[in-house]
Design an enzyme around this catalytic site. Structure first.
Site, PDB file in Angstrom:
ATOM      1  N   HIS A   1       3.171  14.583   1.188  1.00  0.00           N
ATOM      2  CA  HIS A   1       2.552  15.873   0.858  1.00  0.00           C
ATOM      3  C   HIS A   1       3.642  16.917   1.025  1.00  0.00           C
ATOM      4  CE1 HIS A   1      -1.705  14.622   0.824  1.00  0.00           C
ATOM      5  NE2 HIS A   1      -1.362  13.784   1.779  1.00  0.00           N
TER       6      HIS A   1
ATOM      7  N   HIS B   1       1.639   5.348  -1.778  1.00  0.00           N
ATOM      8  CA  HIS B   1       1.279   6.503  -2.613  1.00  0.00           C
ATOM      9  C   HIS B   1       2.563   7.104  -3.189  1.00  0.00           C
ATOM     10  CE1 HIS B   1      -2.897   6.606  -1.150  1.00  0.00           C
ATOM     11  NE2 HIS B   1      -2.353   6.134  -0.047  1.00  0.00           N
TER      12      HIS B   1
ATOM     13  N   LYS C   1      -9.358  -0.167  -5.988  1.00  0.00           N
ATOM     14  CA  LYS C   1      -9.382   0.466  -4.663  1.00  0.00           C
ATOM     15  C   LYS C   1     -10.718   1.152  -4.458  1.00  0.00           C
ATOM     16  CE  LYS C   1      -7.689   2.306  -0.812  1.00  0.00           C
ATOM     17  NZ  LYS C   1      -6.563   3.194  -0.598  1.00  0.00           N
TER      18      LYS C   1
ATOM     19  N   HIS D   1     -10.487   1.332   1.545  1.00  0.00           N
ATOM     20  CA  HIS D   1     -10.293   2.326   2.607  1.00  0.00           C
ATOM     21  C   HIS D   1     -11.522   2.205   3.511  1.00  0.00           C
ATOM     22  CE1 HIS D   1      -8.775   6.260   4.251  1.00  0.00           C
ATOM     23  NE2 HIS D   1      -9.968   6.144   4.813  1.00  0.00           N
TER      24      HIS D   1
ATOM     25  N   HIS E   1       0.865  -1.198   0.000  1.00  0.00           N
ATOM     26  CA  HIS E   1       0.000   0.000   0.000  1.00  0.00           C
ATOM     27  C   HIS E   1       0.890   1.232   0.000  1.00  0.00           C
ATOM     28  CE1 HIS E   1      -3.847   2.148   1.324  1.00  0.00           C
ATOM     29  NE2 HIS E   1      -2.936   3.094   1.115  1.00  0.00           N
TER      30      HIS E   1
ATOM     31  N   ASP F   1       1.440   2.751   3.462  1.00  0.00           N
ATOM     32  CA  ASP F   1       0.601   3.937   3.247  1.00  0.00           C
ATOM     33  C   ASP F   1       1.446   5.199   3.312  1.00  0.00           C
ATOM     34  OD1 ASP F   1      -1.695   5.282   2.579  1.00  0.00           O
ATOM     35  OD2 ASP F   1      -2.491   5.340   4.609  1.00  0.00           O
TER      36      ASP F   1
ATOM     37  N   HIS G   1      -4.734  -0.336   5.785  1.00  0.00           N
ATOM     38  CA  HIS G   1      -4.298   0.442   6.962  1.00  0.00           C
ATOM     39  C   HIS G   1      -5.230   0.288   8.158  1.00  0.00           C
ATOM     40  CE1 HIS G   1      -7.053   3.078   4.886  1.00  0.00           C
ATOM     41  NE2 HIS G   1      -6.154   3.504   4.022  1.00  0.00           N
TER      42      HIS G   1
ATOM     43  N   ASN H   1      -5.039   7.225  -6.274  1.00  0.00           N
ATOM     44  CA  ASN H   1      -5.739   8.484  -5.949  1.00  0.00           C
ATOM     45  C   ASN H   1      -4.968   9.697  -6.447  1.00  0.00           C
ATOM     46  OD1 ASN H   1      -3.811   7.994  -3.943  1.00  0.00           O
ATOM     47  ND2 ASN H   1      -4.938   9.125  -2.379  1.00  0.00           N
TER      48      ASN H   1
HETATM   49  O1  DOR Z   1      -3.260   9.518   5.456  1.00  0.00           O
HETATM   50  C1  DOR Z   1      -3.617   9.195   4.339  1.00  0.00           C
HETATM   51  N1  DOR Z   1      -3.066   9.739   3.231  1.00  0.00           N
HETATM   52  N2  DOR Z   1      -4.572   8.277   4.220  1.00  0.00           N
HETATM   53  C2  DOR Z   1      -5.110   7.974   3.035  1.00  0.00           C
HETATM   54  O2  DOR Z   1      -6.013   7.178   3.017  1.00  0.00           O
HETATM   55  C3  DOR Z   1      -4.659   8.646   1.804  1.00  0.00           C
HETATM   56  C4  DOR Z   1      -3.329   9.197   1.946  1.00  0.00           C
HETATM   57  C5  DOR Z   1      -2.970  10.171   0.834  1.00  0.00           C
HETATM   58  O3  DOR Z   1      -3.121   9.821  -0.332  1.00  0.00           O
HETATM   59  O4  DOR Z   1      -2.528  11.279   1.140  1.00  0.00           O
HETATM   60 ZN    ZN Z   2      -3.398   5.047   1.344  1.00  0.00          ZN
END
Ligand code: DOR
Ligand code: ZN
Length: 369
Positions: A251, A15, A99, A136, A13, A247, A174, A41
């Site tokens: 950012h 990103h 997903k 999720h 999992h 996960d 998660h 996503n």
């Molecule tokens: O904390 C998270 N960040 N949980 C998620 O489900 C998505 C992820 C994100 O893509 O930033």
């Molecule tokens: Zn995630």
């Protein structure tokens, strides 16, 4: 504490984002893991096979070839997904499933599902074509307390799905609660769960330790200490229903250190070190290899990896910030000391086992200006 060697783990999992951020963060995961299931996503979301395959090609150009990193994809499930897309997706071994984001549950989940019944024909097709549903698992009902959203999701949504689609393989992503652990244990073998390192290491106090801590904010939010203990017991139990999914969700610093901070912990550069810390605190380092390297591959019916990696006791400081072409990203544990180190981890020390001249990621220690 001694160094130990384990089969090279996978991250089920992850990103990775896109563009400059993808190029900045993907090498960290490639240095830690052999394979990863990359989440869809993005903006716009990856709803179609062709989009996912093009994204996969971009991921591959973002990581050093010598890493041998293999990305797998999950497609973003929407009520508008044509049923025939499921059969089509099942022809591509790089695509492991779909997903399911409840609409609005998390980052870029606006295109997610409002009413689960609307995707039943898609779930039926996934069951038939043996694709895995990644979920999720949080309700989005604003009336439901945020700390109860996983538990209520299981009661209201997951139980009916499992009853209706008994052969559909599902990963509850998660996992964060004791109720979740108990439910996964009681459910048929078609249900498994990923567990992040941050949910193994932190309870909800971490969000408020000495002030509001945006870099500990993720979704689902960490819960009370007994839930963390239940997750630790599950992860270290040797039960194949539980496996590693970081996960890691980068950012930009300005989006985390903001009035409305984005959810996500960036753990990719130190993921295995964090899991080793959690397992070692639980006195269960001997259970790490199965959790990190076997159970996920077995559930996804993929061969176990052949390479190995070594984790060694070491005291070293996590960089305050990772700066690259995407911008500044503050990792979990920024500026703090870790007790384990992946050997070699080209992004945590100066020795580089595989380098890539096009890789623009760099670390910077000390205080960011
Ligand atoms: O904390 C998270 N960040 N949980 C998620 O489900 C998505 C992820 C994100 O893509 O930033
Ligand atoms: Zn995630």
């Amino acid at each position: 504490m001694r160094a130990f060697t384990l089969t090279r783990p996978d991250d089920w999992h992850l990103h990775l984002r896109d563009g400059a951020l993808l190029r900045q963060v993907a090498p960290f995961s490639a240095a830690q893991f052999k394979r990863a299931l990359v989440m869809p996503n993005l903006r716009p979301p990856l709803t179609r096979v062709e989009q996912a395959l093009a994204y996969r090609a971009r991921i591959l150009t973002a990581v050093p070839k010598a890493s041998g990193f293999e990305p797998y994809l999950s497609l973003y499930l929407t009520a508008a997904t044509p049923v025939k897309e499921v059969a089509y997706a099942s022809r591509f071994p790089e695509i492991l499933g779909f997903k399911l984001y409840p609409a609005g549950a998390t980052t870029h989940a606006e295109a997610g599902i409002e009413r689960l019944e609307s995707v039943y024909p898609l779930l039926e097709a996934m069951e038939r074509h043996d694709l895995v549903l990644q979920i999720h698992g949080e309700v989005t009902d604003p009336e439901v307390d945020i700390f109860d959203r996983e538990k209520i999701f299981i009661e209201r949504e997951l139980i009916p799905i499992i009853k209706r689609f008994p052969n559909l393989r599902i990963v509850l992503e998660h996992l964060t609660t004791q109720e979740g652990v108990e439910f996964v244990l009681s459910a048929p073998a078609t249900l498994a769960a990923t567990i992040t390192a941050h949910h193994l290491l932190y309870n909800r106090n971490a969000l408020f330790a000495g002030g509001l801590r945006p870099h500990h904010y993720c979704l689902p939010v960490p819960k009370r200490e007994p839930h963390r203990q239940a997750l630790l017991r599950a992860a270290t139990s040797g039960n194949p229903k539980f496996f590693l999914g970081t996960d890691s969700a980068p950012h930009l610093r300005r989006d985390k250190e903001a009035a409305c901070a984005c959810a996500g912990c960036f753990t990719a550069p130190i993921a295995l070190e964090l899991y080793a810390e959690a397992f070692s605190q639980a006195g269960a380092l001997d259970k790490l290899e199965a959790f990190a390297s076997f159970h996920g591959a077995d559930f996804y019916r993929l061969p176990r990896n052949r390479e190995t990696v070594t984790l060694a006791p070491a005291s070293w400081s996590v960089p305050e910030v990772y700066t690259g072409e995407g911008g500044e990203i503050v990792p979990l544990r920024a500026g703090e000391t870790l007790g384990w180190r992946l050997i070699p981890n080209p992004y945590s020390d100066s020795s580089s086992s595989f380098s890539n001249s096009s890789n623009s990621s760099s670390r910077s220690g000390g205080s960011p200006s």
